[in-house]
Each structure stands twice: as structure tokens, then as C-alpha cells.
Scaffold this motif. Structure first.
Motif, mmCIF file in Angstrom:
data_model
loop_
_atom_site.group_PDB
_atom_site.id
_atom_site.type_symbol
_atom_site.label_atom_id
_atom_site.label_comp_id
_atom_site.label_asym_id
_atom_site.label_seq_id
_atom_site.Cartn_x
_atom_site.Cartn_y
_atom_site.Cartn_z
ATOM 1 N N ALA A 88 1.166 -1.324 0.163
ATOM 2 C CA ALA A 88 -0.242 0.136 -0.126
ATOM 3 C C ALA A 88 0.774 1.546 0.516
ATOM 4 O O ALA A 88 0.460 1.806 -0.467
ATOM 5 N N GLY A 89 1.833 1.276 0.592
ATOM 6 C CA GLY A 89 2.466 2.539 0.889
ATOM 7 C C GLY A 89 3.736 3.105 -0.623
ATOM 8 O O GLY A 89 3.531 4.036 -1.177
ATOM 9 N N ARG A 90 3.842 2.034 -0.643
ATOM 10 C CA ARG A 90 3.840 2.043 -2.180
ATOM 11 C C ARG A 90 3.609 2.061 -3.693
ATOM 12 O O ARG A 90 4.195 2.922 -3.952
ATOM 13 N N GLU A 91 2.374 2.096 -3.543
ATOM 14 C CA GLU A 91 1.510 2.352 -4.463
ATOM 15 C C GLU A 91 0.674 4.134 -4.085
ATOM 16 O O GLU A 91 0.882 4.706 -5.018
ATOM 17 N N LEU A 92 0.791 4.251 -2.417
ATOM 18 C CA LEU A 92 0.655 5.399 -2.221
ATOM 19 C C LEU A 92 1.675 6.812 -3.090
ATOM 20 O O LEU A 92 1.745 6.979 -3.709
ATOM 21 N N LEU A 93 3.042 5.930 -3.032
ATOM 22 C CA LEU A 93 4.007 6.800 -3.554
ATOM 23 C C LEU A 93 4.475 7.121 -4.609
ATOM 24 O O LEU A 93 3.712 8.163 -5.538
ATOM 25 N N LEU A 94 3.871 5.805 -5.241
ATOM 26 C CA LEU A 94 4.007 5.547 -7.151
ATOM 27 C C LEU A 94 2.390 6.420 -7.280
ATOM 28 O O LEU A 94 2.917 7.885 -8.752
ATOM 29 N N VAL A 98 5.855 9.331 -7.688
ATOM 30 C CA VAL A 98 7.575 9.585 -6.707
ATOM 31 C C VAL A 98 7.820 7.962 -7.625
ATOM 32 O O VAL A 98 6.972 7.333 -7.948
ATOM 33 N N ALA A 99 8.712 8.726 -8.092
ATOM 34 C CA ALA A 99 9.686 7.712 -8.475
ATOM 35 C C ALA A 99 9.867 6.060 -8.033
ATOM 36 O O ALA A 99 9.988 5.879 -7.330
ATOM 37 N N PRO A 100 9.319 5.114 -9.080
ATOM 38 C CA PRO A 100 9.840 4.026 -8.662
ATOM 39 C C PRO A 100 10.410 3.613 -8.225
ATOM 40 O O PRO A 100 10.985 2.766 -6.820
ATOM 41 N N ARG A 101 12.100 4.030 -8.055
ATOM 42 C CA ARG A 101 13.650 3.794 -7.517
ATOM 43 C C ARG A 101 13.180 4.281 -6.141
ATOM 44 O O ARG A 101 13.716 3.873 -5.215
ATOM 45 N N LEU A 102 12.366 5.239 -5.785
ATOM 46 C CA LEU A 102 12.407 5.413 -4.190
ATOM 47 C C LEU A 102 11.249 4.851 -3.334
ATOM 48 O O LEU A 102 11.280 4.854 -2.454
ATOM 49 N N ALA A 103 10.573 4.740 -4.570
ATOM 50 C CA ALA A 103 8.711 4.260 -3.951
ATOM 51 C C ALA A 103 8.947 2.615 -3.122
ATOM 52 O O ALA A 103 8.452 1.249 -2.678
ATOM 53 N N ARG A 104 10.243 2.421 -3.889
ATOM 54 C CA ARG A 104 10.338 0.801 -3.203
ATOM 55 C C ARG A 104 10.910 0.583 -2.014
ATOM 56 O O ARG A 104 10.746 -0.871 -1.487
ATOM 57 N N PHE A 105 10.877 1.178 -1.811
ATOM 58 C CA PHE A 105 11.326 1.242 -0.016
ATOM 59 C C PHE A 105 10.504 0.847 0.848
ATOM 60 O O PHE A 105 10.727 0.329 1.307
ATOM 61 N N ALA A 106 9.232 1.885 0.578
ATOM 62 C CA ALA A 106 7.677 0.932 1.555
ATOM 63 C C ALA A 106 7.530 0.070 0.932
ATOM 64 O O ALA A 106 6.946 -0.757 1.953
ATOM 65 N N ALA A 107 7.882 -1.071 0.163
ATOM 66 C CA ALA A 107 7.345 -2.304 0.156
ATOM 67 C C ALA A 107 8.352 -3.051 0.675
ATOM 68 O O ALA A 107 8.208 -4.778 0.763
ATOM 69 N N GLY A 108 10.389 -2.895 -0.311
ATOM 70 C CA GLY A 108 10.939 -4.025 0.474
ATOM 71 C C GLY A 108 11.460 -3.670 1.530
ATOM 72 O O GLY A 108 12.767 -4.324 1.900
ATOM 73 N N HIS A 109 10.962 -2.811 3.117
ATOM 74 C CA HIS A 109 12.177 -2.553 3.710
ATOM 75 C C HIS A 109 12.280 -3.521 4.387
ATOM 76 O O HIS A 109 13.114 -4.500 5.377
ATOM 77 N N ALA A 110 11.475 -4.231 5.052
ATOM 78 C CA ALA A 110 10.979 -6.195 6.053
ATOM 79 C C ALA A 110 12.046 -7.052 4.971
ATOM 80 O O ALA A 110 11.651 -7.610 6.195
ATOM 81 N N THR A 111 12.535 -7.174 4.382
ATOM 82 C CA THR A 111 13.227 -8.579 3.596
ATOM 83 C C THR A 111 14.349 -7.927 3.109
ATOM 84 O O THR A 111 14.230 -6.314 2.076
ATOM 85 N N TRP A 112 15.205 -8.635 3.291
ATOM 86 C CA TRP A 112 16.702 -8.192 3.167
ATOM 87 C C TRP A 112 17.054 -10.017 2.682
ATOM 88 O O TRP A 112 16.375 -11.115 2.753
ATOM 89 N N GLY A 113 18.459 -10.092 1.464
ATOM 90 C CA GLY A 113 18.992 -11.769 1.517
ATOM 91 C C GLY A 113 20.503 -10.681 0.633
ATOM 92 O O GLY A 113 20.321 -9.378 0.207
ATOM 93 N N PRO A 114 21.137 -11.233 0.276
ATOM 94 C CA PRO A 114 22.628 -11.092 -0.519
ATOM 95 C C PRO A 114 22.187 -10.473 -1.790
ATOM 96 O O PRO A 114 23.341 -9.685 -1.648
ATOM 97 N N ASP A 115 20.946 -10.510 -2.811
ATOM 98 C CA ASP A 115 21.006 -9.447 -3.682
ATOM 99 C C ASP A 115 20.467 -8.074 -3.412
ATOM 100 O O ASP A 115 20.540 -7.173 -4.031
ATOM 101 N N THR A 116 20.271 -7.920 -1.788
ATOM 102 C CA THR A 116 19.898 -6.928 -1.638
ATOM 103 C C THR A 116 20.576 -5.146 -1.749
ATOM 104 O O THR A 116 21.986 -5.638 -0.922
ATOM 105 N N GLY A 117 20.680 -4.801 -2.589
ATOM 106 C CA GLY A 117 21.265 -3.452 -2.531
ATOM 107 C C GLY A 117 21.559 -1.974 -1.511
ATOM 108 O O GLY A 117 20.633 -2.645 0.072
ATOM 109 N N VAL A 118 22.934 -1.740 -1.332
ATOM 110 C CA VAL A 118 22.963 -0.938 -0.011
ATOM 111 C C VAL A 118 22.361 0.265 0.597
ATOM 112 O O VAL A 118 22.075 -0.216 1.888
ATOM 113 N N GLU A 119 21.617 0.694 -0.603
ATOM 114 C CA GLU A 119 20.367 1.733 0.585
ATOM 115 C C GLU A 119 19.502 1.217 0.607
ATOM 116 O O GLU A 119 18.801 1.154 1.754
#
Length: 185
Positions: A88-94, A98-119
Motif C-alpha cells: 500500500a505504501g509503494r502504491e501511495l508513493l507511486l 514518486v519514482a519507482p526507484r524511491l517508492a520501492r523502499f515502502a514495499a521492501g524494507h522488511a525483506t533483505w538477502g544477499p542480492d539486496t542493494g546497499v540503499e
């Protein structure tokens, strides 16, 4: 506890305006400021310790300032577990332009793994560290990124991060108390 007791960095102006448009509850605004403030400390230390580490500082700070914005819609998740706020946060931002490269944080802040970027790692870590929650897997991923970028010994990068997280953790009780005092509606 008064807001003046916690000297926090201000949210980016565009985030403040968006939160006002959404009539975001005070607890959400406080939470976003708290995580954003910790993110400022994390990015500043990462840049100082490892100048070769490439990341978009403004993106990290925007991501930290908006990572839970979906809780403006899913307000029950301000005081109870849930993940409906993430897409829902990602959709609100879009929707707000808000650019998708910034909106992604709302949807992805609770998951991470070896391929997760530094930001993304920095935003996720700020969201944990503000309340003094240590997540070894997340910390290890950031240490790996620091060593990969700047060389040096793994233990040195870990010690720098550990020292910073311990210092951030020292203020967690005050931050948690401040946030808890604010209404969710």
C-alpha cells in the motif's frame, strides 16, 4: 516526553507535505522521523568509514522517511503487526508521483538477502536500529558490502558498525517512549 527532548533531523520537505496530504497520524510521522534520524547517522558513518561505498544518500534518507507510509492507510499496523502497509505504501508513493526507484523502499524494507542493494540495507537497518533491535543477518550483509567496496578486514568493518549501532541503541528507550505517547489516529 516532549518532542523538544529528542533533537531529530527534519524529514525532507516533500515527505512532510505528502504526510500532511494523507492526514498521517502523529505516531506515524514520529516513527518516520525517528527512523530517518537514525538513517542520517548510518549514511554519514558509512560514507566516512568507507568512502568507496557507492550509494545514493538522498534515496536512503527518502526511503527511511517513507518506508512505513502505507500505515497511513493501514493504521492498525501502527500498534499491531502486519505487512499490508508495504504494498500500500509503494502504491501511495507511486500515485503521488514518486519514482519507482524511491517508492520501492515502502514495499521492501522488511525483506533483505544477499542480492539486496546497499540503499535498501541501510533503510532496513535504520528501521531496526532506532528501537535497538539487532538483526545479525542484516548487519552481516552490510558488513559484506562495506568490505567489498572498501577492502579492509571484515572484523574492522563489523566493529565500526557495532559501535555505531550500540550508540544508536543507547537512545532507544526514549525514542520508543516518545513514539508510544502519540496517537495512532
Amino acid at each position: 516526553m516532549d518532542h523538544d527532548d529528542l533533537p531529530l533531523c527534519l524529514l525532507p520537505d516533500e515527505v512532510t507535505l505528502l504526510l500532511a496530504e494523507l492526514a498521517a497520524p502523529p505516531r506515524l510521522v514520529a516513527h518516520l522521523r525517528l527512523v530517518h534520524d537514525v538513517a542520517v547517522r548510518l549514511v554519514d558513518r558509512a560514507a566516512a568509514h568507507c568512502p568507496a561505498l557507492e550509494f545514493d544518500r538522498a534515496a536512503v534518507l527518502f526511503g527511511a522517511a517513507t518506508h512505513d507510509i502505507g500505515k497511513a492507510v493501514h493504521r492498525a499496523e501502527l500498534s499491531a503487526p502486519g505487512s499490508a502497509h508495504e504494498p500500500a505504501g509503494r502504491e501511495l508513493l507511486l500515485t503521488a508521483g514518486v519514482a519507482p526507484r524511491l517508492a520501492r523502499f515502502a514495499a521492501g524494507h522488511a525483506t533483505w538477502g544477499p542480492d539486496t542493494g546497499v540503499e535498501d540495507l541501510l533503510v532496513s537497518l535504520a528501521d531496526q536500529a532506532w528501537k535497538n533491535k539487532r538483526v545479525p543477518v542484516l548487519e552481516d550483509l552490510l558488513v559484506t558490502a562495506l568490505v567489498r567496496a572498501g577492502g579492509g578486514e571484515r572484523w574492522e568493518a563489523f566493529l565500526v558498525l557495532d559501535e555505531l549501532l550500540a550508540a544508536i541503541g543507547d537512545g532507544a528507550e526514549e525514542r520508543l517512549a516518545y513514539q508510544a505517547l502519540l496517537p495512532t489516529s
